[in-house]
Design a protein around this motif. Structure first.
Motif, PDB file in Angstrom:
ATOM      1  N   ARG A  88       0.822  -1.212   0.000  1.00  0.00           N
ATOM      2  CA  ARG A  88       0.000   0.000   0.000  1.00  0.00           C
ATOM      3  C   ARG A  88       0.854   1.260   0.000  1.00  0.00           C
ATOM      4  O   ARG A  88       0.404   2.321  -0.435  1.00  0.00           O
ATOM      5  CB  ARG A  88      -0.952  -0.005   1.198  1.00  0.00           C
ATOM      6  N   ALA A  89       2.086   1.135   0.481  1.00  0.00           N
ATOM      7  CA  ALA A  89       3.009   2.280   0.468  1.00  0.00           C
ATOM      8  C   ALA A  89       3.729   2.417  -0.870  1.00  0.00           C
ATOM      9  O   ALA A  89       4.525   3.339  -1.055  1.00  0.00           O
ATOM     10  CB  ALA A  89       4.036   2.138   1.590  1.00  0.00           C
ATOM     11  N   GLY A  90       3.460   1.494  -1.795  1.00  0.00           N
ATOM     12  CA  GLY A  90       4.101   1.555  -3.108  1.00  0.00           C
ATOM     13  C   GLY A  90       5.505   1.012  -3.130  1.00  0.00           C
ATOM     14  O   GLY A  90       6.287   1.326  -4.023  1.00  0.00           O
ATOM     15  N   MET A  91       5.853   0.167  -2.155  1.00  0.00           N
ATOM     16  CA  MET A  91       7.205  -0.377  -2.060  1.00  0.00           C
ATOM     17  C   MET A  91       7.374  -1.605  -2.942  1.00  0.00           C
ATOM     18  O   MET A  91       6.405  -2.292  -3.291  1.00  0.00           O
ATOM     19  CB  MET A  91       7.533  -0.741  -0.608  1.00  0.00           C
ATOM     20  N   ALA A 106       9.730  -3.110   9.403  1.00  0.00           N
ATOM     21  CA  ALA A 106       8.850  -3.094   8.231  1.00  0.00           C
ATOM     22  C   ALA A 106       7.769  -2.025   8.325  1.00  0.00           C
ATOM     23  O   ALA A 106       7.516  -1.286   7.364  1.00  0.00           O
ATOM     24  CB  ALA A 106       8.220  -4.472   8.042  1.00  0.00           C
ATOM     25  N   ALA A 107       7.106  -1.919   9.483  1.00  0.00           N
ATOM     26  CA  ALA A 107       6.018  -0.954   9.620  1.00  0.00           C
ATOM     27  C   ALA A 107       6.525   0.480   9.470  1.00  0.00           C
ATOM     28  O   ALA A 107       5.919   1.304   8.785  1.00  0.00           O
ATOM     29  CB  ALA A 107       5.328  -1.133  10.972  1.00  0.00           C
ATOM     30  N   GLU A 108       7.667   0.786  10.100  1.00  0.00           N
ATOM     31  CA  GLU A 108       8.234   2.123  10.000  1.00  0.00           C
ATOM     32  C   GLU A 108       8.725   2.398   8.581  1.00  0.00           C
ATOM     33  O   GLU A 108       8.584   3.514   8.065  1.00  0.00           O
ATOM     34  CB  GLU A 108       9.383   2.287  10.992  1.00  0.00           C
ATOM     35  N   ALA A 109       9.288   1.374   7.938  1.00  0.00           N
ATOM     36  CA  ALA A 109       9.765   1.539   6.558  1.00  0.00           C
ATOM     37  C   ALA A 109       8.618   1.916   5.638  1.00  0.00           C
ATOM     38  O   ALA A 109       8.761   2.802   4.783  1.00  0.00           O
ATOM     39  CB  ALA A 109      10.420   0.246   6.083  1.00  0.00           C
ATOM     40  N   ALA A 110       7.465   1.249   5.818  1.00  0.00           N
ATOM     41  CA  ALA A 110       6.311   1.555   4.974  1.00  0.00           C
ATOM     42  C   ALA A 110       5.850   2.986   5.188  1.00  0.00           C
ATOM     43  O   ALA A 110       5.552   3.711   4.228  1.00  0.00           O
ATOM     44  CB  ALA A 110       5.179   0.573   5.280  1.00  0.00           C
ATOM     45  N   GLU A 111       5.812   3.429   6.431  1.00  0.00           N
ATOM     46  CA  GLU A 111       5.371   4.786   6.740  1.00  0.00           C
ATOM     47  C   GLU A 111       6.324   5.822   6.161  1.00  0.00           C
ATOM     48  O   GLU A 111       5.896   6.816   5.566  1.00  0.00           O
ATOM     49  CB  GLU A 111       5.264   4.957   8.255  1.00  0.00           C
ATOM     50  N   LEU A 114       6.112   5.851   2.331  1.00  0.00           N
ATOM     51  CA  LEU A 114       4.892   6.537   1.926  1.00  0.00           C
ATOM     52  C   LEU A 114       5.041   8.041   2.060  1.00  0.00           C
ATOM     53  O   LEU A 114       4.475   8.812   1.290  1.00  0.00           O
ATOM     54  CB  LEU A 114       3.717   6.041   2.776  1.00  0.00           C
ATOM     55  N   ALA A 115       5.832   8.458   3.038  1.00  0.00           N
ATOM     56  CA  ALA A 115       6.067   9.886   3.246  1.00  0.00           C
ATOM     57  C   ALA A 115       7.041  10.477   2.235  1.00  0.00           C
ATOM     58  O   ALA A 115       7.281  11.670   2.219  1.00  0.00           O
ATOM     59  CB  ALA A 115       6.604  10.123   4.660  1.00  0.00           C
ATOM     60  N   GLY A 116       7.616   9.616   1.382  1.00  0.00           N
ATOM     61  CA  GLY A 116       8.513  10.112   0.350  1.00  0.00           C
ATOM     62  C   GLY A 116       9.971  10.122   0.729  1.00  0.00           C
ATOM     63  O   GLY A 116      10.807  10.653   0.000  1.00  0.00           O
ATOM     64  N   GLU A 117      10.312   9.520   1.866  1.00  0.00           N
ATOM     65  CA  GLU A 117      11.710   9.503   2.307  1.00  0.00           C
ATOM     66  C   GLU A 117      12.463   8.371   1.623  1.00  0.00           C
ATOM     67  O   GLU A 117      11.920   7.287   1.412  1.00  0.00           O
ATOM     68  CB  GLU A 117      11.771   9.328   3.822  1.00  0.00           C
ATOM     69  N   GLY A 156       0.299   5.314 -10.422  1.00  0.00           N
ATOM     70  CA  GLY A 156       1.712   5.161 -10.765  1.00  0.00           C
ATOM     71  C   GLY A 156       2.604   6.322 -10.436  1.00  0.00           C
ATOM     72  O   GLY A 156       3.776   6.345 -10.839  1.00  0.00           O
ATOM     73  N   ILE A 157       2.105   7.321  -9.687  1.00  0.00           N
ATOM     74  CA  ILE A 157       2.951   8.451  -9.290  1.00  0.00           C
ATOM     75  C   ILE A 157       3.776   8.019  -8.085  1.00  0.00           C
ATOM     76  O   ILE A 157       3.213   7.595  -7.074  1.00  0.00           O
ATOM     77  CB  ILE A 157       2.092   9.676  -8.932  1.00  0.00           C
ATOM     78  N   PRO A 158       5.109   8.057  -8.152  1.00  0.00           N
ATOM     79  CA  PRO A 158       5.928   7.600  -7.022  1.00  0.00           C
ATOM     80  C   PRO A 158       5.710   8.435  -5.771  1.00  0.00           C
ATOM     81  O   PRO A 158       5.394   9.627  -5.851  1.00  0.00           O
ATOM     82  CB  PRO A 158       7.369   7.748  -7.531  1.00  0.00           C
ATOM     83  N   ALA A 159       5.906   7.822  -4.617  1.00  0.00           N
ATOM     84  CA  ALA A 159       5.664   8.500  -3.340  1.00  0.00           C
ATOM     85  C   ALA A 159       6.521   9.740  -3.184  1.00  0.00           C
ATOM     86  O   ALA A 159       6.063  10.767  -2.673  1.00  0.00           O
ATOM     87  CB  ALA A 159       5.922   7.533  -2.190  1.00  0.00           C
TER      88      ALA A 159
END
Length: 265
Positions: A88-91, A106-111, A114-117, A156-159
């Motif tokens: 869901r984070a586009g990873m 994993a959970a922090e990585a997804a967040e 998703l935030a674009g970091e 398809g727009i990257p985070a």
């Protein structure tokens, strides 16, 4: 002397789906896979990649439908219980590996993804960027912002490109329409303020003009902000627009005059 020979009892067969002492999965019979809705070839691919039937079901329920993709996610350290948030984070599995290399759960990585970091050490200059906390992480998205992020990821727009739009206050379908045009979020904001549509802004940008130069050139010509996009869209240069306005011709009249002139050629 009598020697007694005792026959060794055969090992009990292992139950399908259980692991042997060596840790290798014991595959269920193919008919069991068929009963769960797997095609024969599909079942064989899952088995060849080392998955039991229940494992395959869990991966598919989490949104990973091909055994080779499930293998990549498993290699990246994901499980059927953690992969959904990453998807869901586009990873991708590669993203997961890179975050894992920096010791990020994993959970922090997804967040953070998703935030674009980016999964890399943060330079001190990046910590000065607006919208970031001292840790170099963007603040959490609210419900409306998260919905906008998901909408942009779906097309398809990257985070990392989507997040600046959210930080500048874009929401919903409008954010998607502008971000799809490959425009910088700040540029898009200026073009929008000048009254341009996403398509018009993209066309102007493709000609080598940025929003700042468009704004300054037209203002220097004396054209009000609310007329800039109309004159541009009608195909007039700053000089032509300024000259026509001095003659008392508005943009609608100029557009009609141009259409009549073009049709008479």
């Amino acid at each position: 002397m009598n020697v007694a020979f005792f026959e060794e009892e055969p090992d009990e067969p292992e139950e399908p789906g259980r692991r042997s002492d060596q840790g290798a999965p014991v595959p269920e019979p193919l008919h069991a896979w068929r009963e769960r809705g797997y095609a024969l070839g599909e079942a064989r691919r899952w088995i060849a990649d080392g998955f039991g039937l229940d494992d395959a079901d869990r991966w598919r329920t989490s949104g990973v439908y091909k055994p080779d993709e499930a293998r990549e996610w498993r290699t990246a350290g994901a499980t059927p219980y953690t992969v959904d948030r990453m998807l869901r984070a586009g990873m991708t599995p590669r993203d997961a590996v890179r975050w894992r290399e920096f010791g990020v759960p994993a959970a922090e990585a997804a967040e953070r993804h998703l935030a674009g970091e980016d999964p890399r050490p943060q330079r001190w200059t990046e910590r000065l960027r607006p919208g970031r906390s001292r840790r170099g992480v963007y603040p959490a998205l609210d419900e409306q912002e998260a919905a906008t992020m998901r909408a942009m990821l779906r097309v398809g727009i990257p985070a990392e490109k989507a997040r600046p739009y959210i930080d500048l206050g874009w929401h919903g379908t409008e954010a998607v329409a502008w971000a799809e045009r490959s425009l910088d979020a700040g540029e898009a904001k200026l073009f929008h303020a000048l009254g341009f549509s996403p398509a018009e802004a993209q066309r102007v940008a493709a000609q080598g003009s940025d929003a700042i130069s468009v704004m300054t050139d037209w203002w220097r010509a004396g054209v009000p902000i609310d007329e800039v996009s109309a004159w541009c869209g009608a195909g007039f240069t700053t000089e032509e627009a300024a000259d026509l306005r001095r003659q008392g011709v508005d943009v609608e009249q100029a557009r009609v005059m141009r259409a009549l002139t073009d049709s008479g050629e």
